[in-house]
Design an enzyme around this catalytic site. Structure first.
Site, mmCIF file in Angstrom:
data_model
loop_
_atom_site.group_PDB
_atom_site.id
_atom_site.type_symbol
_atom_site.label_atom_id
_atom_site.label_comp_id
_atom_site.label_asym_id
_atom_site.label_seq_id
_atom_site.Cartn_x
_atom_site.Cartn_y
_atom_site.Cartn_z
ATOM 1 N N SER A 44 -8.389 1.504 -3.933
ATOM 2 C CA SER A 44 -8.325 2.972 -3.901
ATOM 3 C C SER A 44 -9.620 3.495 -3.312
ATOM 4 O O SER A 44 -10.650 2.801 -3.321
ATOM 5 C CB SER A 44 -8.176 3.527 -5.321
ATOM 6 O OG SER A 44 -8.378 4.932 -5.338
ATOM 7 N N TYR A 64 -9.647 2.884 -14.525
ATOM 8 C CA TYR A 64 -8.963 2.831 -13.224
ATOM 9 C C TYR A 64 -9.985 2.588 -12.105
ATOM 10 O O TYR A 64 -9.815 1.687 -11.276
ATOM 11 C CB TYR A 64 -8.211 4.149 -12.987
ATOM 12 C CG TYR A 64 -7.410 4.195 -11.711
ATOM 13 C CD1 TYR A 64 -6.082 3.793 -11.690
ATOM 14 C CD2 TYR A 64 -7.977 4.648 -10.516
ATOM 15 C CE1 TYR A 64 -5.343 3.830 -10.517
ATOM 16 C CE2 TYR A 64 -7.247 4.685 -9.340
ATOM 17 C CZ TYR A 64 -5.932 4.281 -9.351
ATOM 18 O OH TYR A 64 -5.187 4.314 -8.171
HETATM 19 N N1 LIG Z 1 -0.856 7.613 -5.514
HETATM 20 C C1 LIG Z 1 -2.145 7.643 -5.280
HETATM 21 O O1 LIG Z 1 -2.741 8.703 -5.114
HETATM 22 C C2 LIG Z 1 -2.933 6.364 -5.178
HETATM 23 C C3 LIG Z 1 -4.220 6.420 -4.625
HETATM 24 C C4 LIG Z 1 -4.964 5.256 -4.525
HETATM 25 C C5 LIG Z 1 -4.408 4.065 -4.965
HETATM 26 N N2 LIG Z 1 -3.154 4.042 -5.485
HETATM 27 C C6 LIG Z 1 -2.630 2.761 -5.935
HETATM 28 O O2 LIG Z 1 -1.457 2.460 -5.217
HETATM 29 C C7 LIG Z 1 -0.623 1.601 -6.009
HETATM 30 C C8 LIG Z 1 0.770 2.181 -6.050
HETATM 31 O O3 LIG Z 1 0.699 3.457 -6.621
HETATM 32 P P1 LIG Z 1 1.854 4.541 -6.487
HETATM 33 O O4 LIG Z 1 1.173 5.839 -6.383
HETATM 34 O O5 LIG Z 1 2.834 4.134 -5.454
HETATM 35 O O6 LIG Z 1 2.469 4.412 -7.972
HETATM 36 P P2 LIG Z 1 3.958 4.613 -8.555
HETATM 37 O O7 LIG Z 1 3.769 4.936 -9.985
HETATM 38 O O8 LIG Z 1 4.769 5.518 -7.687
HETATM 39 O O9 LIG Z 1 4.562 3.135 -8.418
HETATM 40 C C9 LIG Z 1 4.033 2.062 -9.142
HETATM 41 C C10 LIG Z 1 5.104 1.003 -9.332
HETATM 42 O O10 LIG Z 1 4.511 -0.066 -10.080
HETATM 43 C C11 LIG Z 1 5.425 -0.463 -11.097
HETATM 44 N N3 LIG Z 1 4.690 -1.055 -12.222
HETATM 45 C C12 LIG Z 1 3.909 -0.420 -13.131
HETATM 46 N N4 LIG Z 1 3.459 -1.299 -14.050
HETATM 47 C C13 LIG Z 1 3.943 -2.512 -13.688
HETATM 48 C C14 LIG Z 1 3.841 -3.827 -14.246
HETATM 49 N N5 LIG Z 1 3.128 -4.056 -15.367
HETATM 50 N N6 LIG Z 1 4.461 -4.834 -13.612
HETATM 51 C C15 LIG Z 1 5.198 -4.623 -12.484
HETATM 52 N N7 LIG Z 1 5.345 -3.401 -11.926
HETATM 53 C C16 LIG Z 1 4.726 -2.360 -12.524
HETATM 54 C C17 LIG Z 1 6.159 0.816 -11.496
HETATM 55 O O11 LIG Z 1 7.389 0.532 -12.139
HETATM 56 C C18 LIG Z 1 6.323 1.498 -10.139
HETATM 57 O O12 LIG Z 1 7.528 1.099 -9.496
HETATM 58 C C19 LIG Z 1 -1.305 1.492 -7.367
HETATM 59 O O13 LIG Z 1 -2.060 0.292 -7.429
HETATM 60 C C20 LIG Z 1 -2.223 2.691 -7.392
HETATM 61 O O14 LIG Z 1 -3.323 2.508 -8.243
HETATM 62 C C21 LIG Z 1 -2.401 5.162 -5.597
#
Ligand SMILES: NC(=O)c1ccc[n+]([C@@H]2O[C@H](COP(=O)([O-])OP(=O)(O)OC[C@H]3O[C@@H](n4cnc5c(N)ncnc54)[C@H](O)[C@@H]3O)[C@@H](O)[C@H]2O)c1
Length: 259
Positions: free
Chosen positions: A144, A158
């Protein structure tokens, strides 16, 4: 016309939502076979049908904190489609109880470390033997922008977990560079996904505060992350490894943003 990752086999964790889902769709559109690991079994089942069925996609129930389940995920990819060429280790959580260090208890800290950081260790550990045997592979770990910048609106575990993902990625990229395996970190800025929406639904001021710092004045879209992941997964990035790949609307380059 052949896709950019035609016939490659990709494993995507957290592939049922947000960045992972957009990447699964893009990977399939670019010719890959995709194995989706997630805990959302209802979505996983319908998703495979949407994508075109078992010829192109398989869903596996995986809690990414379980070594046994993660090992089984990568074994499924090799057994079903014949190789493990791409690993997008992306599942992550951002729960509201992870906040300022003053308010975040040890249980909340540990849960986020397990899902966001230990999971990436487990996924890399499971994927690498296949890739080393093949002499080829591309691992992309989702870190991130908070791995490289501090925020006053803290989510302490986080941020620390994403710093760990970034460091681990760099080290693996260096260690395995001469064996044909590339390991890169995707560092998204704030992206319009359920993860971000849930976090900000409870606190609109927090959302507005974060938006101020994005030079482009908007959150990213999951499809914009998928395009970056595709680049890192494909041979288009063949001279890139151990990199911090920031896709953040300019946040990390900004001192003052436009009004
Ligand atoms: N959305 C943002 O702004 C952002 C920014 C920087 C980084 N990220 C990172 O990107 C990645 C994806 O985030 P997103 O925004 O698409 O999230 P999201 O919540 O839309 O999707 C996350 C997915 O991970 C699955 N998940 C959660 N816990 C789990 C587990 N224990 N085992 C298997 N699957 C699991 C959920 O069911 C979901 O389908 C994450 O690592 C997040 O930290 C997101």
């Amino acid at each position: 016309m052949a896709g950019r990752i035609q016939d490659r086999v990709a494993v995507v964790t957290g592939g049922c939502s947000g960045i992972g889902l957009a990447t699964v769709r893009r990977f399939v559109a670019e010719g890959a076979k995709v194995v989706i690991g997630d805990i959302d079994d209802a979505r996983g089942g319908t998703l495979v049908e949407e994508l075109g069925g078992a010829d192109v996609a398989t869903y596996v129930h995986v809690d990414v904190t379980s070594q046994e389940q993660v090992d089984a995920l990568f074994r499924t990819a090799a057994d079903t489609y014949g190789s493990v060429d791409i690993a997008f280790n992306n599942a992550g959580i951002s729960p509201p109880e992870d906040d300022s260090i003053l308010d975040t208890d040890l249980d909340a800290w540990r849960r986020v470390q397990e899902v966001n950081l230990t999971s990436v260790y487990l996924c890399c550990k499971a994927a690498l033997p296949y890739m080393l045997e093949q002499g080829r592979g591309s691992i992309i770990n989702t870190a991130s922008f908070v791995a490289v910048m501090g925020a006053a609106t803290s989510q302490i575990s986080y941020s620390a977990s994403k710093g760990g993902v970034l460091s681990m990625t760099r080290e693996l990229g260096v260690q395995f560079a001469r064996q044909g395996v590339r390991v890169n970190a995707l560092c998204p800025g704030p992206v319009n996904t359920p993860l971000l929406q849930e976090l900000f639904a409870a606190d609109a001021e927090r959302a507005a505060r974060r938006l101020v710092h994005v030079p482009m004045g908007r959150f990213g879209e999951p499809e914009e992350m998928a395009a970056a992941v595709l680049f890192l997964a494909s041979d288009d990035s063949s001279f890139m490894t151990a990199t911090t790949f920031l896709v953040d609307g300019g946040i990390s380059g900004a001192y003052v943003t436009p009004l």
